[in-house]
Design a protein around this motif. Structure first.
Motif, PDB file in Angstrom:
ATOM      1  N   GLU A 134       0.822  -1.205   0.000  1.00 40.91           N
ATOM      2  CA  GLU A 134       0.000   0.000   0.000  1.00 40.91           C
ATOM      3  C   GLU A 134       0.859   1.259   0.000  1.00 40.91           C
ATOM      4  O   GLU A 134       0.493   2.274  -0.609  1.00 40.91           O
ATOM      5  CB  GLU A 134      -0.935   0.002   1.216  1.00 40.91           C
ATOM      6  CG  GLU A 134      -2.025  -1.054   1.161  1.00 40.91           C
ATOM      7  CD  GLU A 134      -2.918  -0.891  -0.061  1.00 40.91           C
ATOM      8  OE1 GLU A 134      -3.253   0.259  -0.411  1.00 40.91           O
ATOM      9  OE2 GLU A 134      -3.278  -1.921  -0.665  1.00 40.91           O
ATOM     10  N   VAL A 135       1.995   1.221   0.690  1.00 42.45           N
ATOM     11  CA  VAL A 135       2.922   2.362   0.690  1.00 42.45           C
ATOM     12  C   VAL A 135       3.444   2.613  -0.724  1.00 42.45           C
ATOM     13  O   VAL A 135       3.477   3.761  -1.201  1.00 42.45           O
ATOM     14  CB  VAL A 135       4.094   2.113   1.664  1.00 42.45           C
ATOM     15  CG1 VAL A 135       5.205   3.144   1.457  1.00 42.45           C
ATOM     16  CG2 VAL A 135       3.603   2.153   3.107  1.00 42.45           C
ATOM     17  N   ARG A 136       3.824   1.559  -1.423  1.00 43.86           N
ATOM     18  CA  ARG A 136       4.324   1.692  -2.802  1.00 43.86           C
ATOM     19  C   ARG A 136       3.235   2.284  -3.712  1.00 43.86           C
ATOM     20  O   ARG A 136       3.503   3.174  -4.522  1.00 43.86           O
ATOM     21  CB  ARG A 136       4.760   0.322  -3.334  1.00 43.86           C
ATOM     22  CG  ARG A 136       6.043  -0.219  -2.713  1.00 43.86           C
ATOM     23  CD  ARG A 136       6.301  -1.638  -3.216  1.00 43.86           C
ATOM     24  NE  ARG A 136       7.423  -2.268  -2.554  1.00 43.86           N
ATOM     25  CZ  ARG A 136       8.679  -2.233  -3.001  1.00 43.86           C
ATOM     26  NH1 ARG A 136       8.967  -1.567  -4.113  1.00 43.86           N
ATOM     27  NH2 ARG A 136       9.637  -2.855  -2.340  1.00 43.86           N
ATOM     28  N   SER A 138       0.709   4.142  -2.832  1.00 44.21           N
ATOM     29  CA  SER A 138       0.473   5.531  -2.456  1.00 44.21           C
ATOM     30  C   SER A 138       1.522   6.449  -3.054  1.00 44.21           C
ATOM     31  O   SER A 138       1.202   7.532  -3.561  1.00 44.21           O
ATOM     32  CB  SER A 138       0.469   5.661  -0.931  1.00 44.21           C
ATOM     33  OG  SER A 138       0.301   6.987  -0.526  1.00 44.21           O
ATOM     34  N   VAL A 150       7.862   8.570   2.042  1.00 48.52           N
ATOM     35  CA  VAL A 150       7.690   7.161   2.422  1.00 48.52           C
ATOM     36  C   VAL A 150       7.232   7.069   3.874  1.00 48.52           C
ATOM     37  O   VAL A 150       6.311   6.312   4.203  1.00 48.52           O
ATOM     38  CB  VAL A 150       9.002   6.371   2.231  1.00 48.52           C
ATOM     39  CG1 VAL A 150       8.827   4.931   2.687  1.00 48.52           C
ATOM     40  CG2 VAL A 150       9.442   6.418   0.786  1.00 48.52           C
ATOM     41  N   ALA A 153       3.633   8.118   4.101  1.00 50.01           N
ATOM     42  CA  ALA A 153       2.745   7.071   3.572  1.00 50.01           C
ATOM     43  C   ALA A 153       2.662   5.893   4.541  1.00 50.01           C
ATOM     44  O   ALA A 153       1.593   5.284   4.709  1.00 50.01           O
ATOM     45  CB  ALA A 153       3.247   6.599   2.209  1.00 50.01           C
ATOM     46  N   LEU A 154       3.775   5.572   5.195  1.00 51.64           N
ATOM     47  CA  LEU A 154       3.790   4.485   6.172  1.00 51.64           C
ATOM     48  C   LEU A 154       2.895   4.819   7.365  1.00 51.64           C
ATOM     49  O   LEU A 154       2.122   3.976   7.826  1.00 51.64           O
ATOM     50  CB  LEU A 154       5.219   4.230   6.655  1.00 51.64           C
ATOM     51  CG  LEU A 154       5.374   3.183   7.756  1.00 51.64           C
ATOM     52  CD1 LEU A 154       4.958   1.810   7.257  1.00 51.64           C
ATOM     53  CD2 LEU A 154       6.816   3.144   8.268  1.00 51.64           C
ATOM     54  N   GLN A 157      -0.721   4.311   6.433  1.00 56.53           N
ATOM     55  CA  GLN A 157      -1.137   2.908   6.338  1.00 56.53           C
ATOM     56  C   GLN A 157      -1.261   2.260   7.709  1.00 56.53           C
ATOM     57  O   GLN A 157      -2.191   1.489   7.961  1.00 56.53           O
ATOM     58  CB  GLN A 157      -0.135   2.124   5.469  1.00 56.53           C
ATOM     59  CG  GLN A 157      -0.122   2.533   4.009  1.00 56.53           C
ATOM     60  CD  GLN A 157      -1.511   2.490   3.394  1.00 56.53           C
ATOM     61  OE1 GLN A 157      -2.261   1.532   3.591  1.00 56.53           O
ATOM     62  NE2 GLN A 157      -1.853   3.515   2.639  1.00 56.53           N
TER      63      GLN A 157
END
Length: 378
Positions: A134-136, A138, A150, A153-154, A157
């Motif tokens: 999901e991070v990738r 995003s 990153v 985004a982490l 999630q």
């Protein structure tokens, strides 16, 4: 005459000294009693509640100028949570910050290090893979390419996953008594958690009764009885070795007769691998339903936050024997692997009702996803 005066003065001095010694002795005795009382508070996970006198209460204008008690409590709770989860924060949050302070560009090595950090915090393999995927996505969707993005985004999630199991336990006052069945393996703090829950609900204005269903361990029965006497909470108990289902059934009957709001039932700690004991747990639920077909209204499993992947096996086995409706994760203050909460959320999606971050009664806190994520990352 002078001799008698000197002798009288000496007696007066001795009297003064004796009075001083008595005052010192009285002070020491008072300090000793206070120390004993504090120890009892620690033992039974209770804190002193001081009722504010009427004349000491601030006026309405003063109340407007000062923060509300709720605001102060929330701020204090956040600070306490940060402090109590410092081991997980050191193992997780600090490592994240160190990782991103050295890595300014996104590459595969960064993602590998990130995955390793998540796994080391007991987030779990499946949860870690899904989070990273999901991070990738995003980052790709937003066309971002720096390390700070990153981390952002982490955080998103982790918060999203944590929120999936955020559901406070609300007592349904139309069900009397509202029956809470508490299960778990030995040593997770099950009986202690019951005591903390009882005190919480009593302070909220509910009439609470306890059922000492852990009839295999005499200490558990005595602990609940002693705590109940101290807090003026009714406890239904029988002799050691009595049938646990029978104890809880009788407690339900008594709670109905006494118009109790909440009945919290303890059960014997058992290993999730002991099939015969797990079957007995299923029997307890069947007997409860004979008294009230809608009960138990909540089945809580208490999990030790430091057990890591073993917590997954425990929840799976207990959920098969008795449909679980909530989790209580204890001892999170003593483990660097608080990421197990994300693992449980991803695997089962069962609501996390409370988290335990200390020995005192107020250290059993309703679970709030954002506060938890912030405490381990910031």
């Amino acid at each position: 005459m002078k001799f008698f005066k000197r002798k009288k003065n000496k007696k007066s001095k001795n009297k003064d000294n004796n009075q001083d010694e008595q005052h010192q002795s009285s002070d020491q005795l008072q300090e000793h009693e206070e120390a004993i009382e504090q120890q009892l508070d620690d033992d039974f996970m209770t804190e002193t509640v001081v009722k504010e006198p009427e004349e000491a209460r601030p006026s309405e204008s003063e109340q407007e100028q000062t923060p509300s008690q709720e605001q102060v409590a929330e701020s204090s709770d956040e600070q306490v949570l940060d402090q109590r989860l410092e081991k997980t924060q050191a193992n997780f949050g600090k490592k994240m910050k160190q990782l991103f302070s050295f890595k300014k560009k996104i590459d595969e090595e960064l993602f590998e290090d990130l995955e390793t950090t998540l796994l080391m915090a007991d987030v779990g393999a499946n949860a870690t893979m899904e989070i990273m995927e999901e991070v990738r996505k995003s980052l790709k969707r937003r066309n971002l390419s720096d390390a700070d993005a990153v981390l952002g985004a982490l955080r998103e999630q982790l918060t999203e996953l944590a929120k999936q199991v955020e559901a406070p336990l609300i007592i349904d006052t139309t069900k009397k008594p509202y029956v809470i069945l508490v299960v778990g393996v030995n040593g997770v703090g099950k009986t202690t958690t019951i005591a903390k829950l009882a005190r919480r609900y009593k302070n909220e204005g509910h009439k609470v009764m306890l059922a000492a269903g852990d009839t295999f361990r005499a200490a558990a029965v005595e602990q609940l009885k002693t705590w109940g006497e101290r807090e003026d909470i009714a406890v239904m108990a029988q002799k050691t070795g009595a049938d646990s289902a029978s104890v809880i059934f009788d407690a339900m009957t008594s709670a109905k007769a006494r118009n109790m709001d909440v009945l919290i039932a303890d059960t014997a700690g058992r290993l999730h691998t002991q099939s015969n004991l797990m079957q007995e747990l299923a029997k307890i639920t069947r007997v409860i339903k004979k008294n009230d077909e809608t009960a138990p209204h909540e089945t809580l499993i208490v999990i030790d936050g430091g057990t890591g992947q073993n917590a997954i096996s425990q929840v799976r086995a207990f959920n098969e024997a008795n449909k679980l409706t909530g989790l209580v994760i204890t001892k999170l203050d003593g483990t660097p692997k608080g990421g197990v909460l994300f693992n449980l959320a991803n695997e089962f999606g069962i609501p996390v009702r409370y988290i335990g971050v200390g020995e005192r009664s107020k250290d059993l806190k309703p679970y709030r996803a954002e506060d938890f994520v912030n405490a381990i990352l910031d």
